[in-house]
Design an enzyme around this catalytic site. Structure first.
Site: not given
Ligand code: PNS
Length: 167
Positions: A98, A49, A25, A136
């Site tokens: 990644r 989670k 990150h 993570s």
């Molecule tokens: O670190 P992560 O868990 O891969 O991040 C995922 C994240 C936070 C980017 C994604 O879950 C997100 O944007 N969540 C917010 C809800 C949302 O907008 N969902 C629709 C997007 S497709």
């Protein structure tokens, strides 16, 4: 298509769970901070989670690590990412890629976000090779089973992980 000058002060949002912040990150944030005027690290609050660190703890860690970077800020968000991006007047979402295994999920998210807000562009960046296997989730697993996270996370995060394991 005409080429237009980018708006001054372009803000990129780097969203994620960051539970916890890894060196992967950090690498992406630093790359973003070189490309965009401002990077806002957006820590997702509402997740199914069960996190190891509370949102405010994750925010504190990011803030501390990037204390000396005036164009890197951190915040929490809830709900739809596109709504948060609109509220912040961000034009870019940054995500790290990644490996090929990340691609499908990231591709779906990027296109869904574009469907919801066409003016928001997702930019993918590759971390340095040594971080391509980091996540993570794996770091939490290694640490909770007594392994060492040295070199995989910033020293401050390493200390917090050690405290959490001892608690
Ligand atoms: O670190 P992560 O868990 O891969 O991040 C995922 C994240 C936070 C980017 C994604 O879950 C997100 O944007 N969540 C917010 C809800 C949302 O907008 N969902 C629709 C997007 S497709």
């Amino acid at each position: 298509m005409t080429t237009q000058a980018p708006p001054a002060g372009r803000l990129a949002i780097y969203p994620g769970s960051f539970d916890p912040l890894t060196n992967g990150h950090v690498d992406i944030i630093l790359r973003g901070a070189r490309l965009f005027e401002r990077v806002l690290v957006a820590v997702l609050v509402n997740t199914d989670k069960r996190p190891m660190f509370a949102p405010h703890e994750r925010v504190d860690m990011v803030r501390e690590v990037f204390r000396e970077y005036p164009n890197v800020k951190v915040d929490t968000f809830d709900g739809l990412l596109v709504d948060y991006a609109r509220q912040k007047r961000a034009t870019v979402i940054v995500r790290g890629l990644r490996a090929v295994s990340d691609f499908e999920y990231e591709f779906q998210m990027a296109l869904m976000n574009r469907h919801l807000e066409a003016s928001l562009e997702t930019v993918f960046m590759m971390p340095a090779e040594q971080y391509t296997y980091l996540s993570s989730r794996l770091i939490k697993e290694v640490v909770s089973l007594g392994g060492d996270a040295h070199g995989l996370v910033p020293p401050l995060v390493e200390a917090r992980l050690r405290e959490r394991r001892q608690a």
